[in-house]
Each structure stands twice: as structure tokens, then as C-alpha cells.
Design an enzyme around this catalytic site. Structure first.
Site, mmCIF file in Angstrom:
data_model
loop_
_atom_site.group_PDB
_atom_site.id
_atom_site.type_symbol
_atom_site.label_atom_id
_atom_site.label_comp_id
_atom_site.label_asym_id
_atom_site.label_seq_id
_atom_site.Cartn_x
_atom_site.Cartn_y
_atom_site.Cartn_z
ATOM 1 N N HIS A 1 17.499 65.297 73.953
ATOM 2 C CA HIS A 1 16.653 65.230 75.147
ATOM 3 C C HIS A 1 15.301 65.922 74.970
ATOM 4 O O HIS A 1 14.406 65.722 75.785
ATOM 5 C CB HIS A 1 17.350 65.874 76.346
ATOM 6 N N HIS B 1 25.165 60.887 77.788
ATOM 7 C CA HIS B 1 23.823 60.885 78.357
ATOM 8 C C HIS B 1 22.856 60.134 77.452
ATOM 9 O O HIS B 1 22.971 60.179 76.225
ATOM 10 C CB HIS B 1 23.331 62.321 78.555
ATOM 11 N N ASP C 1 30.954 64.653 75.093
ATOM 12 C CA ASP C 1 31.085 64.767 76.542
ATOM 13 C C ASP C 1 31.532 63.486 77.227
ATOM 14 O O ASP C 1 31.534 63.410 78.454
ATOM 15 C CB ASP C 1 29.772 65.265 77.164
ATOM 16 N N ASP D 1 26.867 59.793 73.012
ATOM 17 C CA ASP D 1 26.911 60.843 74.022
ATOM 18 C C ASP D 1 27.006 60.202 75.406
ATOM 19 O O ASP D 1 26.603 59.051 75.604
ATOM 20 C CB ASP D 1 25.622 61.664 73.904
#
Length: 384
Positions: free
Chosen positions: A144, A182, A263, A180
Site C-alpha cells: 500500500h 486488500h 489475511d 492478499d
């Protein structure tokens, strides 16, 4: 000197190499933060307890120098990050410009040194893979990070730096795959317009940062698949066979970078996805032999037992080791020693978290949203 010699020997080693460091053992983002839990140190300890991490396969990560980080990050941001670590505080102006000292990206004692060590591992990996091989850096995967700002627990963007390092060391075409929960907004920002970088991401729909629309194309090599809550192993198996593998093999990459965030499993508090760790390991194995260079990074993962077990299994898959049905006592002791203060009630420790690596598979009917999404992206694979 020993670390230098180890790194040099890794250039010609036929064995996968593990990049890690002790800085992760005692470092935490704070008592309330999702990254308060031990992760990389657990993988190191568990792998050693299983006899899977001899000295010949371990490289201590260097800390990246500021000059090396300017390949993606601005000098002003890097200076602010270092100053914040020294002062252990930030001004309102720095917080507003660089997103330091926020709830997501707090001030903590190693807030520059820790991400700079992860970035140093990714930069080193690109160098060590010049002549091919497999490298695992579970501290990496901070996807990110933005050029001038911290973002989503990520102070630096080591996947971007890894891809740049691979390029400097002979890999022209790089496939980046991210599983992931995200979306890797920072990586997409860096490479969406680069036709020599393939970007594939599976991420939970309507999950922060709420980017990564299926319609994003960039230079034609961006494949985003937002997936529904409840995504399970059979969903991911379809995605792997119908989207990820055709896109990657058709791209003919010189290197593959896999961000293997942990995650997306049922036990993680930061998503509503329901994979078992078997799904992640299947992706790791399927991509392992497609390109001459393979770099596997960590990423998200906020339950210390699920992330430790998953990422240790990744190392087993990379080495083609059989995963035991039950852990020997020294390995089980590593897991029993973990603590997760403030764990959600639904995620209180379970007995099998202490005695096994492998989750029970999580099967189910493939979601219509997954079938539709794959079908929407599939025609683009063969045009890319």
C-alpha cells in the site's frame, strides 16, 4: 562479513533462500494496532524448529539505504519518516502531508528501520535472483505504500522496489500476483501503465482501500478480481486455473513476484474471506516453476497463529517439503508460546492451531460473482 558471504553464495545456490531479520521479533506498531502480533519471527522460529531453515538457506536482511529507496519514494517523505523515528513524534503538517502518526500508520520506535529492513530484503532479492532461483521474504509485501505517504500500515512499498531491483538485474517482464485480502493500490499506481509488468490481484470487494475495480486495465496488463465475502478454497482453485495461470503463462515473465498476504483466511480479523491455508499453498506451488526467478513476499495477516502457520507452510512448499499431519513438540511449543492480547472473541485460540500447520480444506459451491468476474477478465488474457 558472514552475511555478505551468505548472500554471495546464494547467487549460485540451487536451494530456496529465506530472507529475515531479528528486528521483527520485538518490534510492534503499538498495543492496540493490528500489527501488534508477532509474524516473521514466528515463521523463522517455527521453520527452524521443524529443521527446515538451515544456516545455508538463511540470509539476514540488510537495511535499505535512503538513496536506494528514492527509486519510488520522495526524498522529503523519507526524511520525514526518519525524523519521526528519531523524535518519536510528528507535527500536524507532517501528519497531513505524509500520513505519519495516524491510527493506521502510528509513530513507533522502529518506524523507519523496520520497513527499511523489509525493503532492503526485497532490493537484495532482486540482486540475488539475477541468475535465477527462489527467494522468500515474509517481511515483504507492504503493497500500500505510496511515493510521498504512508498508507494502510505500509511506510514503504517493498514490492515496487523489488520489481525495480529485478529489472536492474536482467528481468525485463515481471508478473506480480497478489492474493492478499486488500488491493495493492501502491503497486498498481507504480506499474499500471507499464506493459512489461503484469498485475493480478484478488481482493475482497468493498474492502479498504476500495480500489482495484475489475474494469481497471492500465496498459492492458492489469487484472483485478474483486471477490465476495465467504470466498473459499474452491473459488480460489477456479481463479487459479482459469485466470492466474493462463495470464501468467501467456505473459511469459522473466520473474514472478507473489504477494502472499495471509489475511484472506477464515481466522483473520481483517477480512470476511474464508480460505484455508491450502489455497495459498496451491498458488505458491502452481507459480513456482513458471519463470526462472521467483520471489515470494508476505503481506497482511493479523492472527499470529494463522499467519505463522500459513507462512511457514509457504516455506515448506517452496522447498517441496512434506507438511506433517502433527507438529513435533519443539514446533508446537513455538505456537503455544504466542500471545494475542485483545483477540476477538470469535478467534480465541483453538487446539489445532498449536499442533498442526495445515487447515482443514474449506470447500463450497463456487460463487456466481467469482464465475462472472473470471469470465469478464478471461477474454483480455489472450489480448494482453
Amino acid at each position: 562479513m558472514n552475511d555478505v558471504m551468505t548472500a554471495l553464495s546464494a547467487r549460485t545456490s540451487p536451494l530456496p533462500q529465506f530472507i529475515g531479520a531479528e528486528i521483527y521479533r520485538g518490534s510492534t506498531y503499538g498495543a492496540w494496532h493490528p500489527l501488534r502480533v508477532p509474524r516473521v519471527s514466528t515463521v523463522m522460529d517455527l521453520s527452524r524448529a521443524l529443521g527446515w531453515l538451515p544456516a545455508a538457506q538463511f540470509i539476514t536482511s540488510p537495511r535499505a539505504k535512503v538513496a536506494a529507496l528514492t527509486g519510488f519514494h520522495t526524498p522529503a517523505y523519507l526524511a520525514a519518516l526518519q525524523a519521526a523515528e528519531t523524535a518519536q513524534s510528528v507535527s500536524q503538517a507532517v501528519r497531513a502531508r505524509h500520513a505519519l502518526g495516524t491510527p493506521s500508520n502510528p509513530v513507533f520506535p522502529e518506524m523507519f528501520r523496520r520497513p527499511a529492513t523489509a525493503a532492503g530484503g526485497s532490493l537484495l532479492a532482486g540482486e540475488l535472483l539475477k541468475y535465477g532461483g527462489i527467494i522468500y521474504s515474509p517481511a515483504g509485501g507492504t503493497h500500500h505504500g505510496l511515493p510521498d505517504r504512508a498508507n494502510g500500515f505500509c511506510y514503504l512499498n517493498d514490492p515496487v522496489l523489488a520489481i525495480q531491483s529485478l529489472r536492474r538485474n536482467g528481468a525485463q517482464r515481471v508478473a506480480y500476483v497478489d492474493i492478499d485480502a486488500h488491493h495493492p493500490d501502491g503497486v498498481e499506481q507504480a506499474f499500471a501503465q507499464d506493459p512489461d509488468t503484469l498485475l493480478i490481484s484478488t481482493h475482497e470487494i468493498n474492502r479498504w482501500p476500495r480500489s482495484g475495480a475489475i474494469t481497471d486495465q492500465g496498459a492492458g496488463q492489469v487484472f483485478n478480481l474483486p471477490v465476495p465475502a465467504g470466498l473459499h478454497d474452491d473459488d480460489m482453485a477456479l481463479i487459479l486455473q482459469a485466470l492466474i495461470l493462463p495470464a501468467v503463462t501467456g505473459f511469459r515473465p522473466d520473474a514472478i513476484v507473489l504477494q502472499c498476504g495471509a489475511d484472506a483466511v477464515t481466522e483473520d480479523p481483517q477480512s470476511r474471506l474464508c480460505l484455508s491455508n491450502n489455497a495459498h499453498w496451491a498458488v505458491v506451488a502452481a507459480l513456482r516453476d513458471i519463470a526462472p526467478r521467483y520471489l515470494v513476499l508476505g503481506g497482511g495477516g493479523y492472527n499470529p497463529w494463522s499467519v505463522g502457520r500459513l507462512w511457514t507452510g509457504v516455506w515448506a512448499v517452496l522447498n517441496k517439503r512434506a507438511i506433517p499431519d502433527h507438529l513435533p513438540d519443539p514446533a508446537a511449543d513455538v505456537l503455544r508460546a504466542l500471545r494475542w492480547d485483545g483477540a476477538p472473541k470469535r478467534l480465541q485460540p483453538q487446539d489445532h492451531w498449536m499442533t498442526t500447520l495445515r487447515d482443514a480444506p474449506r470447500h463450497g459451491k463456487v460463487h456466481d460473482a467469482v464465475r462472472v468476474g473470471v469470465a469478464q477478465l478471461k477474454p483480455r488474457i489472450f489480448r494482453a
